[in-house]
Design a protein around this motif. Structure first.
Motif, mmCIF file in Angstrom:
data_model
loop_
_atom_site.group_PDB
_atom_site.id
_atom_site.type_symbol
_atom_site.label_atom_id
_atom_site.label_comp_id
_atom_site.label_asym_id
_atom_site.label_seq_id
_atom_site.Cartn_x
_atom_site.Cartn_y
_atom_site.Cartn_z
ATOM 1 N N GLY A 281 34.216 25.256 40.664
ATOM 2 C CA GLY A 281 34.568 26.250 41.672
ATOM 3 C C GLY A 281 35.817 27.031 41.341
ATOM 4 O O GLY A 281 36.531 27.507 42.230
ATOM 5 N N LEU A 282 36.091 27.183 40.032
ATOM 6 C CA LEU A 282 37.304 27.888 39.586
ATOM 7 C C LEU A 282 36.959 29.138 38.790
ATOM 8 O O LEU A 282 37.665 29.516 37.868
ATOM 9 C CB LEU A 282 38.145 26.942 38.709
ATOM 10 N N ASP A 283 35.860 29.790 39.157
ATOM 11 C CA ASP A 283 35.383 30.926 38.368
ATOM 12 C C ASP A 283 35.876 32.269 38.887
ATOM 13 O O ASP A 283 35.384 33.322 38.456
ATOM 14 C CB ASP A 283 33.845 30.926 38.334
ATOM 15 N N SER A 284 36.838 32.283 39.811
ATOM 16 C CA SER A 284 37.366 33.550 40.315
ATOM 17 C C SER A 284 38.767 33.792 39.765
ATOM 18 O O SER A 284 39.483 32.855 39.406
ATOM 19 C CB SER A 284 37.408 33.548 41.842
ATOM 20 N N LEU A 285 39.151 35.060 39.706
ATOM 21 C CA LEU A 285 40.464 35.453 39.207
ATOM 22 C C LEU A 285 41.106 36.428 40.182
ATOM 23 O O LEU A 285 40.399 37.125 40.929
ATOM 24 C CB LEU A 285 40.333 36.149 37.845
ATOM 25 N N PRO A 286 42.429 36.499 40.210
ATOM 26 C CA PRO A 286 43.074 37.560 40.980
ATOM 27 C C PRO A 286 42.575 38.924 40.494
ATOM 28 O O PRO A 286 42.320 39.107 39.299
ATOM 29 C CB PRO A 286 44.568 37.373 40.670
ATOM 30 N N LYS A 287 42.428 39.862 41.412
ATOM 31 C CA LYS A 287 41.856 41.171 41.087
ATOM 32 C C LYS A 287 42.580 41.837 39.923
ATOM 33 O O LYS A 287 41.958 42.426 39.034
ATOM 34 C CB LYS A 287 41.893 42.071 42.321
ATOM 35 N N TYR A 288 43.918 41.721 39.927
ATOM 36 C CA TYR A 288 44.719 42.377 38.886
ATOM 37 C C TYR A 288 44.338 41.877 37.497
ATOM 38 O O TYR A 288 44.211 42.656 36.550
ATOM 39 C CB TYR A 288 46.209 42.116 39.152
ATOM 40 N N LEU A 289 44.141 40.542 37.380
ATOM 41 C CA LEU A 289 43.765 39.964 36.089
ATOM 42 C C LEU A 289 42.299 40.215 35.774
ATOM 43 O O LEU A 289 41.935 40.489 34.627
ATOM 44 C CB LEU A 289 44.041 38.470 36.081
ATOM 45 N N ALA A 290 41.452 40.114 36.803
ATOM 46 C CA ALA A 290 40.012 40.286 36.577
ATOM 47 C C ALA A 290 39.696 41.660 35.997
ATOM 48 O O ALA A 290 38.837 41.810 35.121
ATOM 49 C CB ALA A 290 39.256 40.076 37.883
ATOM 50 N N GLU A 291 40.390 42.704 36.465
ATOM 51 C CA GLU A 291 40.141 44.066 35.976
ATOM 52 C C GLU A 291 40.459 44.203 34.494
ATOM 53 O O GLU A 291 39.884 45.038 33.809
ATOM 54 C CB GLU A 291 40.985 45.060 36.781
ATOM 55 N N ARG A 292 41.379 43.378 34.011
ATOM 56 C CA ARG A 292 41.807 43.487 32.612
ATOM 57 C C ARG A 292 41.105 42.485 31.704
ATOM 58 O O ARG A 292 40.864 42.767 30.527
ATOM 59 C CB ARG A 292 43.330 43.295 32.535
ATOM 60 N N VAL A 293 40.783 41.334 32.243
ATOM 61 C CA VAL A 293 40.143 40.302 31.438
ATOM 62 C C VAL A 293 38.641 40.515 31.299
ATOM 63 O O VAL A 293 38.070 40.401 30.212
ATOM 64 C CB VAL A 293 40.432 38.900 32.027
ATOM 65 N N LEU A 294 37.996 40.870 32.410
ATOM 66 C CA LEU A 294 36.534 40.942 32.426
ATOM 67 C C LEU A 294 35.982 42.326 32.141
ATOM 68 O O LEU A 294 34.795 42.492 31.922
ATOM 69 C CB LEU A 294 36.021 40.465 33.797
ATOM 70 N N SER A 295 36.845 43.357 32.171
ATOM 71 C CA SER A 295 36.360 44.707 31.868
ATOM 72 C C SER A 295 36.637 45.041 30.413
ATOM 73 O O SER A 295 37.448 44.408 29.739
ATOM 74 C CB SER A 295 37.061 45.733 32.782
ATOM 75 N N GLY A 296 35.986 46.058 29.930
ATOM 76 C CA GLY A 296 36.188 46.462 28.537
ATOM 77 C C GLY A 296 37.244 47.526 28.388
ATOM 78 O O GLY A 296 37.418 48.082 27.296
ATOM 79 N N GLY A 297 37.937 47.821 29.491
ATOM 80 C CA GLY A 297 38.934 48.889 29.438
ATOM 81 C C GLY A 297 40.236 48.411 28.836
ATOM 82 O O GLY A 297 40.328 47.342 28.242
ATOM 83 N N ARG A 298 41.283 49.210 29.063
ATOM 84 C CA ARG A 298 42.597 48.884 28.514
ATOM 85 C C ARG A 298 43.142 47.652 29.216
ATOM 86 O O ARG A 298 42.771 47.328 30.350
ATOM 87 C CB ARG A 298 43.559 50.070 28.700
ATOM 88 N N THR A 299 44.045 46.967 28.531
ATOM 89 C CA THR A 299 44.562 45.696 29.048
ATOM 90 C C THR A 299 45.766 45.884 29.949
ATOM 91 O O THR A 299 46.018 45.078 30.831
ATOM 92 C CB THR A 299 44.955 44.768 27.898
ATOM 93 N N ILE A 300 46.536 46.865 29.746
ATOM 94 C CA ILE A 300 47.736 47.045 30.541
ATOM 95 C C ILE A 300 47.740 48.435 31.165
ATOM 96 O O ILE A 300 47.465 49.404 30.464
ATOM 97 C CB ILE A 300 49.023 46.888 29.668
#
Length: 300
Positions: A281-300
Motif C-alpha cells: 500500500g505504498l504505491d503513491s507519491l506526493p504530487k510534486y515528486l510524482a510529476e517528475r518521477v513518473l512523467s517523461g518531462g523535465r525533472t526540475i
C-alpha cells in the motif's frame, strides 16, 4: 569540595517549616497539571529537605528538590508533606536543586545558566560543574564564556535550542564587526553548525543583538547612525552575503532533489519493487515528486 550525603529518612514535615533555597517561577498550566495529578493519584515521589534549625533553635528545613510538589500540596490544603530528610551542606543542596532543574524541559534558560555561573563563582571549576550537573565540560566552558561576556540574548537562544552553542561562540568571537559576523554565519552554515530554521533564528538573534544590545533585561536601542556612502555599501554587502547563502542553500536542495528523483526512477523501473510497493500500500507519491518521477518531462 566533595561531600558524602547520608542516607535520609522519610518523615511527614509541616509545609510551613520548609524554606525554599532556589525558588523559581512556574508555568501556570504545568502547575495545575501537578495539582491535578497529586489530587487524582497522590504524591508519587516525596520531596527532599535538609534540616536547618532557626536562630531560636526551633526545627526548620531547607527544600532541596520538589518545590512544585510542595506548592501543589499546599494548594490542596495539606499541612504536611512526605519528605526525604538528608544531611547536606548549603552548597550541595544548591547543586542538587540545580541538577533537578536542568532535567526539566520548561525551566527558564537564563536563570538556569546563571546557576552555572553561581557554581563557578563559588569556586567550582568547569570539570567539577560538569560532573555535578551532568553536562559536558565543553558545554559548561562555552556557557561560562557567554556569561562572562554578558551575552544574555545569545544565552537565551542557546538555552531554548534556537541556535547551537558553538555557533553562538563563533558569533561572539566575531565581535561587533558586521562583516566578521556574516563570515562566521557563512562558515557555520558551510560546516553544518547552522541548518534550516537555526540559520534563520541566528539571523534574528544577531539583528536584535545589534539593535538592542547583548543584554535581555537592560537592552536599549542603539543610537541610529547617519546614512553615509560607507554605511550603504555595508548594508548592500550584507544583503549580497545573505542572498549568496540563500542561493547556496537552494542549489544544495536542488541537487538533493535531483538525486531523489533519479533514484526513484530507477527503483520504479524495477517491476518487482513496484509490485512490493503495491502489496504494502505504498504505491503513491506526493504530487510534486510524482510529476517528475513518473512523467517523461523535465525533472526540475
Amino acid at each position: 569540595m566533595t561531600e558524602t550525603i547520608k542516607t535520609g529518612q522519610m518523615q511527614m514535615i509541616p509545609i510551613n517549616l520548609i524554606d525554599v533555597l532556589n525558588p523559581r517561577e512556574r508555568n501556570k498550566r504545568v502547575f495545575e497539571e501537578i495539582v491535578t495529578n497529586i489530587q487524582t493519584i497522590g504524591l508519587k515521589k516525596p520531596i527532599t529537605v535538609t534540616p536547618r534549625p532557626a536562630t531560636d533553635g526551633t526545627d526548620r528545613y531547607l527544600l532541596v528538590c520538589g518545590e512544585g510538589r510542595m506548592k501543589a500540596f499546599h494548594a490542596l490544603g495539606e499541612a504536611t508533606i512526605p519528605a526525604l530528610v538528608i544531611e547536606v551542606s548549603d552548597e550541595n543542596a544548591f547543586i542538587m536543586s540545580l541538577t533537578e532543574n536542568i532535567a526539566r524541559r520548561h525551566y527558564r534558560p537564563l536563570k538556569l545558566l546563571a546557576g552555572i555561573q553561581q557554581l563557578h563563582e563559588q569556586g567550582y571549576d568547569k570539570k567539577v560543574i560538569a560532573q555535578k550537573t551532568g553536562l559536558c565540560v565543553e558545554y559548561v566552558h562555552g556557557i561560562l564564556t557567554l556569561l562572562m561576556k554578558g551575552e544574555e540574548r545569545l544565552l537565551v537562544a542557546v538555552g531554548k535550542g534556537k541556535i547551537p552553542l558553538n555557533a553562538a561562540l563563533s558569533i561572539v568571537g566575531a565581535g561587533d564587526d558586521d562583516q566578521a559576523i556574516q563570515a562566521a554565519l557563512q562558515e557555520a552554515y558551510e560546516t553544518g553548525k547552522l541548518r534550516g530554521k537555526q540559520l534563520i533564528q541566528a539571523r534574528r538573534v544577531i539583528e536584535r543583538r545589534q539593535t538592542l544590545g547583548p543584554s535581555v533585561a537592560k537592552g536599549t536601542p542603539r543610537k541610529a547612525q547617519d546614512v553615509t556612502t560607507a554605511s550603504l555599501v555595508r548594508v548592500y554587502q550584507k544583503e549580497v552575503d545573505r542572498q549568496k547563502l540563500v542561493v547556496k542553500k537552494a542549489q544544495l536542495t536542488q541537487q538533493r532533489l535531483l538525486f531523489v528523483v533519479s533514484a526513484l526512477r530507477e527503483l520504479f523501473a524495477d517491476e518487482n519493487f513496484s509490485t512490493l510497493l503495491r502489496a504494502e500500500g505504498l504505491d503513491s507519491l506526493p504530487k510534486y515528486l510524482a510529476e517528475r518521477v513518473l512523467s517523461g518531462g523535465r525533472t526540475i
